[in-house]
Design a protein around this motif. Structure first.
Motif, short mmCIF file in Angstrom:
data_model
loop_
_atom_site.label_atom_id
_atom_site.label_comp_id
_atom_site.label_asym_id
_atom_site.label_seq_id
_atom_site.Cartn_x
_atom_site.Cartn_y
_atom_site.Cartn_z
N UNK A 121 15.72 3.98 -2.63
CA UNK A 121 14.34 4.13 -3.06
C UNK A 121 14.21 3.57 -4.47
N UNK A 122 13.87 2.31 -4.57
CA UNK A 122 13.73 1.69 -5.88
C UNK A 122 12.42 2.13 -6.52
N UNK A 123 12.49 2.41 -7.81
CA UNK A 123 11.29 2.88 -8.49
C UNK A 123 10.20 1.81 -8.52
N UNK A 124 10.60 0.52 -8.57
CA UNK A 124 9.57 -0.50 -8.70
C UNK A 124 8.95 -0.86 -7.35
N UNK A 125 9.51 -0.39 -6.25
CA UNK A 125 8.94 -0.65 -4.94
C UNK A 125 7.88 0.39 -4.63
N UNK A 126 6.96 0.04 -3.71
CA UNK A 126 5.85 0.93 -3.43
C UNK A 126 5.81 1.23 -1.94
N UNK A 127 6.10 2.47 -1.59
CA UNK A 127 6.02 2.89 -0.19
C UNK A 127 4.83 3.81 0.07
N UNK A 128 4.11 4.20 -1.00
CA UNK A 128 2.98 5.09 -0.83
C UNK A 128 2.01 4.90 -1.99
N UNK A 129 0.72 5.12 -1.69
CA UNK A 129 -0.29 5.07 -2.74
C UNK A 129 -1.45 5.99 -2.37
N UNK A 130 -1.99 6.68 -3.36
CA UNK A 130 -3.19 7.50 -3.19
C UNK A 130 -4.24 6.94 -4.14
N UNK A 131 -5.41 6.59 -3.62
CA UNK A 131 -6.43 5.98 -4.44
C UNK A 131 -7.81 6.22 -3.84
N UNK A 132 -8.85 6.04 -4.66
CA UNK A 132 -10.20 6.05 -4.13
C UNK A 132 -10.35 4.91 -3.13
N UNK A 133 -11.04 5.19 -2.03
CA UNK A 133 -11.14 4.16 -1.01
C UNK A 133 -11.88 2.93 -1.53
N UNK A 134 -12.85 3.12 -2.40
CA UNK A 134 -13.60 1.98 -2.93
C UNK A 134 -12.74 1.08 -3.79
N UNK A 135 -11.60 1.60 -4.28
CA UNK A 135 -10.73 0.82 -5.14
C UNK A 135 -9.64 0.09 -4.37
N UNK A 136 -9.54 0.32 -3.06
CA UNK A 136 -8.57 -0.40 -2.25
C UNK A 136 -8.95 -1.88 -2.19
N UNK A 137 -7.96 -2.73 -2.05
CA UNK A 137 -8.20 -4.18 -2.04
C UNK A 137 -9.12 -4.56 -0.89
N UNK A 138 -9.94 -5.59 -1.12
CA UNK A 138 -10.90 -6.02 -0.11
C UNK A 138 -11.11 -7.52 -0.24
N UNK A 170 -4.84 7.71 1.49
CA UNK A 170 -3.40 7.73 1.24
C UNK A 170 -2.76 6.77 2.23
N UNK A 171 -2.07 5.77 1.73
CA UNK A 171 -1.37 4.80 2.56
C UNK A 171 0.12 5.01 2.38
N UNK A 172 0.88 4.89 3.47
CA UNK A 172 2.29 5.30 3.41
C UNK A 172 3.12 4.51 4.40
N UNK A 173 4.31 4.10 3.95
CA UNK A 173 5.31 3.47 4.80
C UNK A 173 6.49 4.42 4.96
N UNK A 174 6.91 4.64 6.21
CA UNK A 174 8.02 5.56 6.48
C UNK A 174 9.02 4.88 7.40
N UNK A 175 9.97 4.12 6.85
CA UNK A 175 11.00 3.50 7.70
C UNK A 175 12.03 4.52 8.15
#
Length: 298
Positions: free
Chosen positions: A203-220, A189-194
């Motif tokens: 809080x714009x719907x198209x902006x991304x402040x958090x994501x939950x994903x399988x670790x293998x699917x994270x960008x590399x 779980x990655x998260x931005x908390x300003x």
């Protein structure tokens, strides 16, 4: 005849009485590399009952223990609904967890696992040089060039022009265990908390402040390396206004699947309550590994 009618009326009244839907709720997080911490137990109330928001909902006199690997850790009640371990025990990586709670009327169990520790290697934060011009419509930022096609002005739905600074933050981390182990076991779980309470926030719907994903699917971009980027917005009053100086917390959490389902379920509008891995109760009992960094944005 009147007696039977009275009995039927009484039976009908009983049938529509609100059902007692109270149940025990558990909140317990076991953090890799840290001493075992407190566990909270409280009792929810029926939907039509006023919620007191105080210690009166805490579950008292529960018999609570956690088996961490091969070690059994007993807990004692220290405050209403608050249970503290009887001894200090640092949570090892990869340990299996078993929760056992017994109250006067309930038996509650849950299982989970402790992920390997995780660490943010580096971060990068950049913002737009000047505010972006747009329209705010119910927390949705719209490009003004599409105004005519949407017919927003003719609908008179209260759209207003806004000046928005966009801030992009990227965090990097290293996968220090065998990749195949993470394929089926761990999520992130990655998260931005300003910290923008003093200046407001959009809080714009198209902006991304958090994501939950399988670790293998994270960008590399290289073996064993992962990264994630999020974006948030800071509204200002005019096109030449400076961005308000604020703090930003970047968080990274590695977890088993049950925590990922719990977090995703909390934000799902179709679910009345988040999924749980507890038997006999609601809430969450899980192992976690986490790291965070706080930076100044100006």
């Amino acid at each position: 005849m009147r007696i039977w009618l009275l009995l039927l009326l009484l039976a009908g009244c009983d049938a529509v009485r609100p059902e007692d839907t109270s149940h025990v709720v558990v909140e317990a997080y076991v953090i890799a590399g840290e001493p075992a911490g407190q566990i909270r137990l409280w009792r929810s109330l029926p939907l039509d009952a006023p919620y007191p928001f105080d210690a009166s909902t805490g579950v008292d006199d529960a018999d609570l223990s956690v088996i961490i690997g091969e070690a059994a850790l007993a807990y004692s009640q220290t405050d209403p609904g608050q249970y503290t371990p009887n001894r200090r025990l640092v949570i090892p990586e990869y340990a299996r967890l078993n929760l056992q709670v017994n109250t006067l009327n309930e038996r509650i169990t849950a299982t989970s696992g402790v992920p390997p520790r995780i660490q943010i290697d580096s971060i990068r934060v950049k913002r737009s040089v000047r505010p972006v011009r747009g329209l705010i419509l119910d927390s949705l930022l719209i490009d003004p060039t599409v105004l005519d096609s949407l017919g927003v002005d003719s609908l008179r739905v209260g759209a207003q022009e806004a000046n928005i600074y966009l801030v992009e933050a990227t965090l990097h981390w290293t996968v220090q265990f065998i990749e195949q182990e993470a394929d089926s076991a761990w999520w992130v779980r990655t998260h931005l908390a300003p910290d923008l309470e003093s200046v407001g926030r959009t809080d714009e719907y198209f902006l991304r402040t958090e994501q939950v994903q399988r670790e293998r699917q994270a960008a590399s971009n290289s073996p064993g390396h992962r990264y994630w980027s999020g974006v948030y917005a800071v509204p200002v009053e005019s096109p030449d206004a400076a961005i308000p100086v604020h703090r930003l917390r970047l968080s990274l959490v590695r977890s088993p699947p049950e925590y990922a389902r719990f977090v995703a379920g909390r934000s799902s509008p179709g679910d009345r309550e988040p999924p749980t891995n507890l038997i006999g109760a609601r809430g969450i009992f899980t192992g976690l590994a986490m790291d965070s960094v706080v930076v100044r944005v100006e």
